[in-house]
Scaffold this motif. Structure first.
Motif, PDB file in Angstrom:
ATOM      1  N   ALA A 233       0.832  -1.203   0.000  1.00  0.00           N
ATOM      2  CA  ALA A 233       0.000   0.000   0.000  1.00  0.00           C
ATOM      3  C   ALA A 233       0.864   1.248   0.000  1.00  0.00           C
ATOM      4  O   ALA A 233       0.554   2.237  -0.654  1.00  0.00           O
ATOM      5  N   LEU A 234       1.988   1.193   0.727  1.00  0.00           N
ATOM      6  CA  LEU A 234       2.896   2.333   0.805  1.00  0.00           C
ATOM      7  C   LEU A 234       3.498   2.639  -0.569  1.00  0.00           C
ATOM      8  O   LEU A 234       3.527   3.786  -1.013  1.00  0.00           O
ATOM      9  N   VAL A 235       3.937   1.597  -1.267  1.00  0.00           N
ATOM     10  CA  VAL A 235       4.507   1.770  -2.607  1.00  0.00           C
ATOM     11  C   VAL A 235       3.450   2.300  -3.562  1.00  0.00           C
ATOM     12  O   VAL A 235       3.707   3.225  -4.338  1.00  0.00           O
ATOM     13  N   ALA A 236       2.227   1.741  -3.480  1.00  0.00           N
ATOM     14  CA  ALA A 236       1.145   2.199  -4.354  1.00  0.00           C
ATOM     15  C   ALA A 236       0.835   3.670  -4.106  1.00  0.00           C
ATOM     16  O   ALA A 236       0.651   4.444  -5.048  1.00  0.00           O
ATOM     17  N   MET A 237       0.800   4.078  -2.837  1.00  0.00           N
ATOM     18  CA  MET A 237       0.538   5.483  -2.513  1.00  0.00           C
ATOM     19  C   MET A 237       1.662   6.378  -3.005  1.00  0.00           C
ATOM     20  O   MET A 237       1.424   7.471  -3.502  1.00  0.00           O
ATOM     21  N   GLY A 238       2.907   5.893  -2.889  1.00  0.00           N
ATOM     22  CA  GLY A 238       4.048   6.678  -3.367  1.00  0.00           C
ATOM     23  C   GLY A 238       3.985   6.904  -4.865  1.00  0.00           C
ATOM     24  O   GLY A 238       4.176   8.016  -5.342  1.00  0.00           O
ATOM     25  N   VAL A 239       3.680   5.840  -5.612  1.00  0.00           N
ATOM     26  CA  VAL A 239       3.559   5.934  -7.069  1.00  0.00           C
ATOM     27  C   VAL A 239       2.414   6.879  -7.434  1.00  0.00           C
ATOM     28  O   VAL A 239       2.538   7.711  -8.333  1.00  0.00           O
ATOM     29  N   TYR A 240       1.295   6.737  -6.706  1.00  0.00           N
ATOM     30  CA  TYR A 240       0.116   7.578  -6.947  1.00  0.00           C
ATOM     31  C   TYR A 240       0.440   9.059  -6.741  1.00  0.00           C
ATOM     32  O   TYR A 240       0.132   9.891  -7.587  1.00  0.00           O
ATOM     33  N   HIS A 241       1.112   9.389  -5.636  1.00  0.00           N
ATOM     34  CA  HIS A 241       1.465  10.778  -5.369  1.00  0.00           C
ATOM     35  C   HIS A 241       2.495  11.292  -6.365  1.00  0.00           C
ATOM     36  O   HIS A 241       2.453  12.458  -6.758  1.00  0.00           O
ATOM     37  N   LEU A 242       3.418  10.418  -6.771  1.00  0.00           N
ATOM     38  CA  LEU A 242       4.417  10.812  -7.757  1.00  0.00           C
ATOM     39  C   LEU A 242       3.756  11.149  -9.086  1.00  0.00           C
ATOM     40  O   LEU A 242       4.094  12.140  -9.740  1.00  0.00           O
ATOM     41  N   ALA A 243       2.760  10.337  -9.492  1.00  0.00           N
ATOM     42  CA  ALA A 243       2.042  10.597 -10.739  1.00  0.00           C
ATOM     43  C   ALA A 243       1.298  11.927 -10.669  1.00  0.00           C
ATOM     44  O   ALA A 243       1.339  12.714 -11.616  1.00  0.00           O
ATOM     45  N   ILE A 244       0.639  12.192  -9.540  1.00  0.00           N
ATOM     46  CA  ILE A 244      -0.065  13.471  -9.375  1.00  0.00           C
ATOM     47  C   ILE A 244       0.918  14.630  -9.458  1.00  0.00           C
ATOM     48  O   ILE A 244       0.664  15.640 -10.110  1.00  0.00           O
ATOM     49  N   PHE A 245       2.076  14.484  -8.814  1.00  0.00           N
ATOM     50  CA  PHE A 245       3.106  15.523  -8.813  1.00  0.00           C
ATOM     51  C   PHE A 245       3.602  15.807 -10.233  1.00  0.00           C
ATOM     52  O   PHE A 245       3.723  16.956 -10.649  1.00  0.00           O
ATOM     53  N   VAL A 246       3.854  14.730 -10.999  1.00  0.00           N
ATOM     54  CA  VAL A 246       4.338  14.871 -12.376  1.00  0.00           C
ATOM     55  C   VAL A 246       3.280  15.561 -13.243  1.00  0.00           C
ATOM     56  O   VAL A 246       3.586  16.472 -14.010  1.00  0.00           O
ATOM     57  N   PHE A 247       2.007  15.130 -13.100  1.00  0.00           N
ATOM     58  CA  PHE A 247       0.941  15.747 -13.875  1.00  0.00           C
ATOM     59  C   PHE A 247       0.777  17.227 -13.518  1.00  0.00           C
ATOM     60  O   PHE A 247       0.531  18.058 -14.382  1.00  0.00           O
ATOM     61  N   ALA A 248       0.931  17.559 -12.235  1.00  0.00           N
ATOM     62  CA  ALA A 248       0.836  18.954 -11.803  1.00  0.00           C
ATOM     63  C   ALA A 248       1.966  19.774 -12.431  1.00  0.00           C
ATOM     64  O   ALA A 248       1.739  20.880 -12.928  1.00  0.00           O
TER      65      ALA A 248
END
Length: 40
Positions: A12-27
């Motif tokens: 779950a931690l890795v999934a959340m990290g990837v998810y936040h990284l994707a949001i950051f990149v899109f932003a």
């Protein structure tokens, strides 16, 4: 579901990290695109 907490927790931690990284990149891409659009 008979998973132990350590496996589930790290997954779950890795999934959340990837998810936040994707949001950051899109932003960042959105900000860069808007800057290019405003400066042109």
């Amino acid at each position: 579901m008979t998973m132990d907490m350590t496996t589930m927790g790290s997954g779950a931690l890795v999934a959340m990290g990837v998810y936040h990284l994707a949001i950051f990149v899109f932003a960042l891409l959105g900000i860069a695109a808007s800057i290019k659009y405003l400066r042109s």
